[in-house]
Design a protein around this motif. Structure first.
Motif, PDB file in Angstrom:
ATOM      1  N   ARG A   1       0.473  -4.318  -6.559  1.00 21.96           N
ATOM      2  CA  ARG A   1       1.531  -5.318  -6.531  1.00 21.96           C
ATOM      3  C   ARG A   1       2.811  -4.745  -7.126  1.00 21.96           C
ATOM      4  N   VAL A   2       3.958  -5.046  -6.488  1.00 23.96           N
ATOM      5  CA  VAL A   2       5.238  -4.558  -6.999  1.00 23.96           C
ATOM      6  C   VAL A   2       5.572  -5.336  -8.274  1.00 23.96           C
ATOM      7  N   ASN A   3       5.854  -4.596  -9.329  1.00 24.28           N
ATOM      8  CA  ASN A   3       6.119  -5.211 -10.624  1.00 24.28           C
ATOM      9  C   ASN A   3       7.605  -5.202 -10.942  1.00 24.28           C
ATOM     10  N   ARG A   4       8.329  -4.217 -10.381  1.00 22.06           N
ATOM     11  CA  ARG A   4       9.733  -4.032 -10.742  1.00 22.06           C
ATOM     12  C   ARG A   4      10.374  -3.160  -9.667  1.00 22.06           C
TER      13      ARG A   4
ATOM     14  N   THR B   1       0.852  -1.181   0.000  1.00 23.60           N
ATOM     15  CA  THR B   1       0.000   0.000   0.000  1.00 23.60           C
ATOM     16  C   THR B   1       0.887   1.229   0.000  1.00 23.60           C
ATOM     17  N   PHE B   2       0.368   2.308  -0.552  1.00 21.88           N
ATOM     18  CA  PHE B   2       1.104   3.571  -0.541  1.00 21.88           C
ATOM     19  C   PHE B   2       0.100   4.704  -0.730  1.00 21.88           C
ATOM     20  N   THR B   3       0.532   5.871  -0.359  1.00 22.03           N
ATOM     21  CA  THR B   3      -0.336   7.029  -0.483  1.00 22.03           C
ATOM     22  C   THR B   3       0.158   7.902  -1.624  1.00 22.03           C
ATOM     23  N   PHE B   4      -0.735   8.293  -2.475  1.00 20.71           N
ATOM     24  CA  PHE B   4      -0.359   9.135  -3.601  1.00 20.71           C
ATOM     25  C   PHE B   4      -1.383  10.239  -3.725  1.00 20.71           C
ATOM     26  N   GLU B   5      -0.935  11.458  -3.677  1.00 19.77           N
ATOM     27  CA  GLU B   5      -1.812  12.633  -3.723  1.00 19.77           C
ATOM     28  C   GLU B   5      -2.982  12.493  -2.752  1.00 19.77           C
ATOM     29  N   GLY B   6      -2.654  12.058  -1.548  1.00 24.98           N
ATOM     30  CA  GLY B   6      -3.653  12.009  -0.487  1.00 24.98           C
ATOM     31  C   GLY B   6      -4.548  10.774  -0.490  1.00 24.98           C
TER      32      GLY B   6
ATOM     33  N   SER C   1       3.215  -8.913  11.418  1.00 25.98           N
ATOM     34  CA  SER C   1       3.676  -8.263  12.640  1.00 25.98           C
ATOM     35  C   SER C   1       2.493  -7.833  13.501  1.00 25.98           C
ATOM     36  N   GLY C   2       1.316  -8.102  13.030  1.00 25.13           N
ATOM     37  CA  GLY C   2       0.120  -7.779  13.788  1.00 25.13           C
ATOM     38  C   GLY C   2      -0.206  -6.313  13.622  1.00 25.13           C
TER      39      GLY C   2
ATOM     40  N   SER D   1       4.403  -3.016   3.100  1.00 27.19           N
ATOM     41  CA  SER D   1       4.056  -4.346   2.648  1.00 27.19           C
ATOM     42  C   SER D   1       2.796  -4.792   3.395  1.00 27.19           C
ATOM     43  N   VAL D   2       1.808  -5.222   2.651  1.00 29.23           N
ATOM     44  CA  VAL D   2       0.553  -5.654   3.260  1.00 29.23           C
ATOM     45  C   VAL D   2       0.779  -6.917   4.077  1.00 29.23           C
ATOM     46  N   ALA D   3       1.520  -7.876   3.497  1.00 24.65           N
ATOM     47  CA  ALA D   3       1.764  -9.148   4.186  1.00 24.65           C
ATOM     48  C   ALA D   3       2.585  -8.937   5.462  1.00 24.65           C
TER      49      ALA D   3
END
Ligand SMILES: [Zn+2]
Length: 263
Positions: free
Chosen positions: A217-220, A206-211, A262-263, A255-257
């Motif tokens: 999924r990471v592609n590269r 997950t990430f935040t972009f423009e709020g 880590s709870g 990372s979502v996983a």
């Protein structure tokens, strides 16, 4: 009488093939160069420096050439140019030495050092790193080891017009002058840093972009990570779904996983 160019090249060839220094003298020179650089540089003020300029690389070249090779490296260059570059984009190798030929056959040389790798490492939480088989405690030590390795490449190019750090000739020179025991490094690369934080190709992040928060999924992974986020307006990929690609600095990804674990 100043030496002719041909004799300068012979002098360098003989020095690198047959010369060498005692371990004690090598360490003394290396520490001396470290002191000289910290004293003279406008940018480097501490062993874990925060800034560096190509002029610092040029200064290092002069120091190494004088102390280790009697100035023969500069002599063998003759009037040919030697450029120094800091490359923030090299993400896997520590440095690179290149010989360029212009259309009229003039040769020039360039030593680039991967500033990204140097600056990525040596945080408080980082493991110790090893460059050319030698343990490095500071960013400056890593820079010196990488620079020494590139110096050997340059001298081989000047003397023989080819250079191969996997070959015996190179490794002999690197060992006799710099005590190098390997031609590789295990500096912390962005790829490793990303992998340690659970960010690897295929990971859900997950990430935040423009709020707004996005999940994808990471592609590269290069300097940044390419994250594919499902989006009906995106480009169609081989799995039949549509994605938009976002280029996100790795440090901004979660990372979502890893989060779940880590709870
Ligand atoms: Zn190499």
């Amino acid at each position: 009488m100043s030496p002719t160019p041909a004799s300068a090249k012979i002098a360098l060839t003989e020095t690198v093939l047959f010369g060498g220094l005692s371990a004690e003298l090598i360490q003394q020179h290396v520490r001396g160069i470290q002191r000289d650089l910290l004293t003279h540089s406008r940018y480097l003020h501490e062993v874990d420096f925060r800034a560096i300029h190509p002029r610092d690389l040029e200064f290092l070249f002069g120091c190494y050439d004088e102390r280790f090779f009697g100035g023969h490296c500069r002599g063998a260059l003759e009037a040919r140019r030697l450029n120094f570059r800091l490359s923030p984009r090299m993400t896997r190798t520590g440095g690179k030495t290149t010989c360029f030929a212009s259309p009229n056959g003039d040769l020039s040389y360039e030593i680039s050092i991967a500033s990204s790798i140097l600056f990525d490492g040596f945080g408080k939480m980082d493991r110790r790193v090893n460059v050319c088989g030698l343990e490095c405690d500071t960013r400056l030590e890593a820079l010196q080891r990488i620079f020494e390795h590139e110096m050997v490449h340059l001298m081989e190019l000047l003397c023989w017009e080819n250079s191969d750090c996997a070959a015996r000739r190179f490794q002999g020179i690197a060992a006799r002058f710099f005590l190098h025991r390997a031609h590789t490094h295990d500096l912390v690369t962005r790829r490793e840093r990303a992998a340690n934080s659970g960010i690897r190709v295929g990971a859900r992040v997950t990430f935040t972009f423009e709020g707004r928060e996005f999940t994808g999924r990471v592609n590269r992974i290069t300097k940044r990570a390419t994250v594919l986020v499902e989006d009906p307006e995106g480009k169609q990929y081989s799995d039949g779904l549509r994605y938009k690609a976002y280029y996100v600095p790795i440090t901004l990804l979660k990372s979502v996983a890893a989060d779940a674990a880590s709870g």
